[in-house]
Write an enzyme that holds these catalytic residues in place. Structure first.
Site, PDB file in Angstrom:
ATOM      1  N   PHE A   1      -6.383  10.302  -1.195  1.00  0.00           N
ATOM      2  CA  PHE A   1      -7.717   9.988  -0.892  1.00  0.00           C
ATOM      3  C   PHE A   1      -7.933  10.590   0.424  1.00  0.00           C
ATOM      4  O   PHE A   1      -8.643  11.633   0.778  1.00  0.00           O
ATOM      5  CB  PHE A   1      -8.046   8.296  -1.189  1.00  0.00           C
ATOM      6  CG  PHE A   1      -9.297   8.119  -0.227  1.00  0.00           C
ATOM      7  CD1 PHE A   1     -10.486   8.702  -0.233  1.00  0.00           C
ATOM      8  CD2 PHE A   1      -9.085   6.816   0.477  1.00  0.00           C
ATOM      9  CE1 PHE A   1     -11.492   8.309   0.373  1.00  0.00           C
ATOM     10  CE2 PHE A   1     -10.304   6.526   1.254  1.00  0.00           C
ATOM     11  CZ  PHE A   1     -11.349   7.179   1.104  1.00  0.00           C
TER      12      PHE A   1
ATOM     13  N   TYR B   1       4.781  -2.865   2.347  1.00  0.00           N
ATOM     14  CA  TYR B   1       4.170  -1.927   3.091  1.00  0.00           C
ATOM     15  C   TYR B   1       3.879  -2.370   4.605  1.00  0.00           C
ATOM     16  O   TYR B   1       3.949  -1.817   5.443  1.00  0.00           O
ATOM     17  CB  TYR B   1       2.509  -2.188   2.442  1.00  0.00           C
ATOM     18  CG  TYR B   1       1.403  -1.104   3.220  1.00  0.00           C
ATOM     19  CD1 TYR B   1       1.893   0.328   2.976  1.00  0.00           C
ATOM     20  CD2 TYR B   1       0.541  -1.416   3.643  1.00  0.00           C
ATOM     21  CE1 TYR B   1       1.035   1.162   3.384  1.00  0.00           C
ATOM     22  CE2 TYR B   1      -0.326  -0.549   4.108  1.00  0.00           C
ATOM     23  CZ  TYR B   1      -0.092   0.773   4.003  1.00  0.00           C
ATOM     24  OH  TYR B   1      -1.243   1.707   4.519  1.00  0.00           O
TER      25      TYR B   1
END
Length: 320
Positions: free
Chosen positions: A21, A157
């Protein structure tokens, strides 16, 4: 104040994660500025349609590659800039591909840093506001070291990005590599995955279908939303004008999740109502960047939330 270079003709830029993205928008910016851009991606979350769009540019070169396994040798190319943008970043990915996320941010980042060292290139590590965890100070400043659960559902993450930052700083201090670290706050806009799992695509898709908008908790938790072109502009400022210390990048305008849902319903003239569900574990209660550092480089977000929502909704409608 230094000005951003507008013509990058003759410059070579490597973008890891080019099909994603945000990275695809970064590639497009530098291609439009005349640079030759080399993209890498293994399509674990990236979109082949983004690569098809970028391939319309004569100076775009792409290779499908898993960067934590290997990267091309590029014997005939001298890179000026190397951007580490390859990590999946959505909460839905944390459950499905946690080990891949950890490996791309450790082994993958190491390989990119070694390449930057060999080429004498400026290196940019795209970190995240997630390094702050569920913050105890508000708004978040770069000097804040965070409040992170190292074994929680987001840790694959959070901790991988904290490690990537440490690795980047170590290459700067040990080998004098010209490094940058950016901490990206919530970003939205065209080219997001429809099933991304993050709040804006979730709400926009639900509102377009007149479905209930799923709000976790009571909706009082806050986020700050930055439109993708503003974010890419911030990345450009840091890469070209910044120093080796971290920069928050994003938009400091803050909304509760409930406010966000109501704005989207209104903007899309939707018949949706809100549906409240249990708040996930370790979900941050407040998120807002202090962007004073990047503002000193001349950056300011320009796209309002209303404008950005309209553009994002139009994009998702085009996918229907």
């Amino acid at each position: 104040m230094q000005k951003l270079p507008m013509d990058l003709t003759g410059k070579n830029i490597l973008v890891a994660g080019a099909a994603g993205f945000v990275p695809s928008h970064v590639c497009q910016l530098y291609l439009e500025k005349g640079a030759t851009v080399y993209g890498l991606d293994n399509f674990i979350t990236g979109s082949k349609s983004n690569i098809e769009l970028l391939s319309k540019f004569e100076k775009f070169h792409f290779e499908e590659r898993n960067i934590f396994e290997s990267i091309p040798e590029y014997k005939d190319v001298k890179f000026d800039y190397i951007l580490s943008l390859a990590s999946p970043a959505s909460p839905i990915d944390f459950k499905i591909i946690p080990l891949e996320i950890m490996r791309v941010n450790s082994e993958g980042t190491l390989k990119l840093l070694e390449l930057a060292k060999a080429h004498g290139a400026t290196f940019l590590e795209a970190s995240t506001s997630e390094v702050y965890g569920d913050p105890e100070i508000h708004p978040q400043v770069e000097s804040y070291v965070g409040h992170v659960n190292p074994i929680g559902p987001r840790s694959c993450y959070d901790e991988a990005k904290r490690f990537a930052e440490a690795l980047t700083m170590s290459f700067h201090t040990r080998y004098n590599v010209d490094t940058r670290i950016i901490r990206i706050f919530n970003t939205y806009g065209p080219r997001m995955r429809p099933n991304d799992g993050r709040v804006i695509p979730n709400f926009v898709n639900q509102a377009m279908d007149n479905e209930e908008l799923t709000v976790y908790g009571d909706g009082s938790q806050t986020r700050s939303f930055c439109y993708v072109t503003d974010l890419v502009n911030a990345i450009d400022h840091v890469l070209m004008l910044g120093d080796h210390m971290p920069y928050n990048i994003g938009n400091p305008d803050e909304y509760t999740i409930k406010e966000c849902a109501e704005l989207i319903i209104s903007a899309l003239d939707s018949k949706s109502v809100l549906s409240f569900k249990e708040l996930p574990k370790d979900d941050p209660k407040r998120r807002r960047p202090d962007i004073s550092r990047v503002m000193k480089l001349g950056y300011l977000p320009k796209v309002t939330f209303a404008e950005g929502l309209e553009k994002t909704a139009s994009y998702f409608k085009s996918l229907k």
